[in-house]
Design an enzyme around this catalytic site. Structure first.
Site, mmCIF file in Angstrom:
data_model
loop_
_atom_site.group_PDB
_atom_site.id
_atom_site.type_symbol
_atom_site.label_atom_id
_atom_site.label_comp_id
_atom_site.label_asym_id
_atom_site.label_seq_id
_atom_site.Cartn_x
_atom_site.Cartn_y
_atom_site.Cartn_z
ATOM 1 N N ASP A 130 9.240 2.712 -0.289
ATOM 2 C CA ASP A 130 8.211 3.410 0.479
ATOM 3 C C ASP A 130 8.369 2.976 1.933
ATOM 4 O O ASP A 130 7.939 1.899 2.326
ATOM 5 C CB ASP A 130 6.821 3.079 -0.065
ATOM 6 C CG ASP A 130 5.728 3.820 0.712
ATOM 7 O OD1 ASP A 130 6.062 4.517 1.699
ATOM 8 O OD2 ASP A 130 4.549 3.699 0.326
ATOM 9 N N TYR A 175 0.860 -1.190 0.000
ATOM 10 C CA TYR A 175 0.000 0.000 0.000
ATOM 11 C C TYR A 175 0.886 1.227 0.000
ATOM 12 O O TYR A 175 1.877 1.284 0.722
ATOM 13 C CB TYR A 175 -0.894 0.000 1.237
ATOM 14 C CG TYR A 175 -1.735 1.258 1.398
ATOM 15 C CD1 TYR A 175 -2.794 1.531 0.533
ATOM 16 C CD2 TYR A 175 -1.472 2.174 2.423
ATOM 17 C CE1 TYR A 175 -3.563 2.684 0.692
ATOM 18 C CE2 TYR A 175 -2.250 3.322 2.580
ATOM 19 C CZ TYR A 175 -3.286 3.570 1.710
ATOM 20 O OH TYR A 175 -4.049 4.706 1.863
ATOM 21 N N LYS A 215 4.333 8.874 8.918
ATOM 22 C CA LYS A 215 4.110 8.258 10.231
ATOM 23 C C LYS A 215 5.127 8.723 11.287
ATOM 24 O O LYS A 215 5.030 9.835 11.777
ATOM 25 C CB LYS A 215 4.032 6.738 10.084
ATOM 26 C CG LYS A 215 2.857 6.382 9.138
ATOM 27 C CD LYS A 215 2.370 4.967 9.174
ATOM 28 C CE LYS A 215 1.045 4.865 8.420
ATOM 29 N NZ LYS A 215 1.098 4.272 7.093
#
Ligand SMILES: *Cc1c(COP(=O)(O)O)cnc(C)c1O
Length: 433
Positions: free
Chosen positions: A243, A148, A271
Site C-alpha cells: 500500500d 492504515y 495522494k
C-alpha cells in the site's frame, strides 16, 4: 509574541460546520480532537504557506496529508487544470489524458505493467483486496498493527486477544465475520509472520503492508524484513500488496518498491498521484491485472474514474517529479531539516528523535528507534499537544496529531525551513522546559 493567535473566524465557522457535518468535519482527524483549539479553516495556499480565515499564515508541514509534494497551488498544475476544465469536467468515456498519465507512470515504474485509476486511496486498496481474492481464490487477509489502509471494512481491524487469532473491528458497523477474515500481526516480527503463513497460508489471499508505515508514527522497517516478507509470500502462494498511497512517488518515483528493490504483486496509489485532486490507482503485472473487468472476472468500476480534470492535475504534477535531481534535492533538504532538530534535541538531552525517509519526517517522543506500533509511547502525545499549540503561535502547521508524520514539499524554501527550525527550537524548549 502574542500568546494566542486569533482563531475567531475559524472558531465561528467550526460552530456552523457542526450543524452540517458529524463533528463539524468531513474526515475525522481534521477535528483537532487531540490538539487544542478549533481546527483552522484554510482559505488559500501558495507554495509551502497556507492562510486561514483569520488571515494567519503558516508554513504547512501537513501538505493536505501528503498529496502536495510540489506545495500548494503549483503553477503548472493549476494552469493545466484550468485549461482542461474549460473543455468539460467528465465524459464517462476514455480520454487521451488518461492515457498520458498511465503511460507516464508505466514508463517510469519497473513494477507496474498495467494500472487502473480510481478516485481515492481507500478505493484503490478495496479493489486491490478484491483482485487478490479473485486471483488466488482465497479469502483471508493479513495486515499489520500500525498500518492504515483507508476505511475498508476488512482492514479497520485490530488484533484479537491472543497470538495469531483473527481480528476484531475498530469501527462500529463492520460485521464480525468480515473482521474475522483478517489476521493482524505486529510489524518487524519474522516469527509471527512465518507462523501465521504456516498456519493460514492456504486460506490467505494476500498480505497487505505499508512498506514505509507512515500513518501511525513513522515505523521504518529493515529492508531485510521486507525481503523476508516477500519471500514468505511467494513460498506460500500468497500475494503481497504494497500500500503505497503515502510512499508512492514520495520516496522516489518508484516509491518504496523501488527504494527497497522489492517487487510486490499489487501496488496501491493515492495522494500524490492526483496532483491534489481525488485520484487513486492500483497496478501490477499484466497477468494479475488481466483479472480485472472487462478482461477478467473481478468487477470494479467508477463513474468519475480517470476524469480529465483529475488526470490533468496528476499528469502536470507527475511530470515535474521526473525532472533531474527532483527527489535528490527534496530528500536531502528533508534529511537535513530532521537532523538539525535531532542534533539540537540530543544536545539538550530531550526525549525526542526525528526519524525521516524521503521527504517524510516524524517527531518521536522517545530516544529509541521504533519499528512497531506497540513501541510508541502514548505519553508523548501530551507533549505533542503542547508542541502543536506552540508551533501554531509561531506560524508553523503540523498535522493535528502526534501519530501523524510531517511532509516537506519542493516548495519549502530555505527561509521557511529556517523559520520552522527556529520555531521548533523555541517550542520544544517550552515542551521540555
Ligand atoms: C491515505 C491512505 C489511504 C487512504 O486514502 P484515501 O484517499 O484517504 O481514501 C490508504 N492507505 C494509505 C497507506 C494511506 O496513507
Amino acid at each position: 509574541m502574542q500568546n494566542t493567535i486569533n482563531r475567531e473566524n475559524s472558531a465561528q465557522l467550526f460552530e456552523e460546520a457542526k450543524q452540517y457535518f458529524p463533528g463539524g468535519v468531513n474526515s475525522p482527524v481534521r477535528a483537532f480532537k487531540s490538539v487544542s483549539g478549533p481546527p483552522l479553516f484554510i482559505k488559500e495556499g501558495n507554495g509551502c504557506i497556507f492562510i486561514d480565515e483569520d488571515d494567519n499564515s503558516y508554513v504547512d508541514f501537513c501538505c493536505s496529508w501528503g498529496p502536495l509534494i510540489l506545495g500548494h497551488n503549483n503553477a503548472r498544475v493549476r494552469e493545466f487544470v484550468i485549461d482542461t476544465v474549460k473543455k468539460g469536467t467528465s465524459f464517462g468515456t476514455p480520454t487521451k489524458l488518461g492515457n498520458q498519465l498511465g503511460k507516464l507512470i508505466l514508463d517510469n515504474h519497473r513494477y507496474v505493467e498495467k494500472i487502473r485509476f480510481v478516485s481515492s486511496g481507500t478505493e484503490a486498496v478495496m479493489s486491490a483486496l478484491r483482485l487478490a481474492r479473485g486471483v488466488t481464490g482465497k479469502n483471508k487477509v493479513i495486515k499489520f498493527e500500525g498500518c492504515y489502509h483507508g476505511h475498508v471494512d476488512s482492514l479497520l481491524v485490530k488484533a484479537g486477544s491472543g497470538l495469531a487469532t483473527f481480528g476484531v473491528s475498530t469501527s462500529a458497523g463492520i460485521p464480525a465475520p468480515f473482521a474475522q477474515e483478517t489476521l493482524v500481526l505486529p510489524l518487524d516480527d519474522k516469527e509471527a509472520l512465518s507462523k501465521a503463513l504456516e498456519q493460514h497460508g492456504k486460506d490467505t489471499a494476500c498480505v497487505i503492508i505499508e512498506p514505509i508505515p507512515a500513518n501511525n508514527g513513522l515505523l521504518i522497517q529493515d529492508k531485510e524484513y521486507l525481503q523476508f516478507l516477500r519471500d514468505e509470500c511467494t513460498k506460500h502462494d500468497v500475494l503481497l500488496i504494497f500500500d503505497e498511497v503515502i510512499s508512492g512517488f514520495r520516496i522516489g518515483f518508484e516509491g518504496a518498491a523501488g527504494y527497497y528493490n522489492i517487487q510486490p504483486d499489487i501496488i496501491t496509489f493515492g495522494k500524490i498521484i492526483g496532483g491534489g485532486m481525488p485520484v487513486g490507482a492500483y497496478g501490477g503485472s499484466k497477468e494479475i491485472m488481466s483479472h480485472i473487468a472487462p478482461d477478467g472476472p473481478v468487477y470494479q468500476a467508477g463513474t468519475l474514474s480517470a476524469n480529465p480534470v483529475a488526470m490533468a492535475a496528476g499528469y502536470a504534477a507527475m511530470q515535474q517529479l521526473l525532472l533531474p535531481n527532483f527527489y535528490e534535492n527534496l530528500n536531502n533538504t528533508t534529511q537535513l531539516f530532521a537532523k538539525v532538530i535531532q542534533d539540537y534535541a540530543e544536545k539538550q538531552e530531550w526525549e525526542i528523535t526525528v526519524p525521516s525517509i524521503g521527504s517524510i519526517f516524524w517527531l518521536n517522543f522517545s530516544k529509541e528507534r521504533i519499528t512497531r506500533a506497540d513501541q510508541i509511547d502514548s505519553t508523548g502525545m501530551e507533549k505533542f499537544k503542547v508542541l502543536h499549540h506552540e508551533l501554531l503561535q509561531r506560524g508553523i502547521y503540523l498535522g493535528p496529531s502526534g501519530y501523524e508524520v510531517g511532509f516537506i514539499s519542493a516548495a519549502h524554501d530555505n527561509n521557511s525551513l529556517a523559520k520552522a527550525l527556529q520555531a521548533m527550537q523555541e517550542s520544544l524548549e517550552i515542551v521540555f522546559g
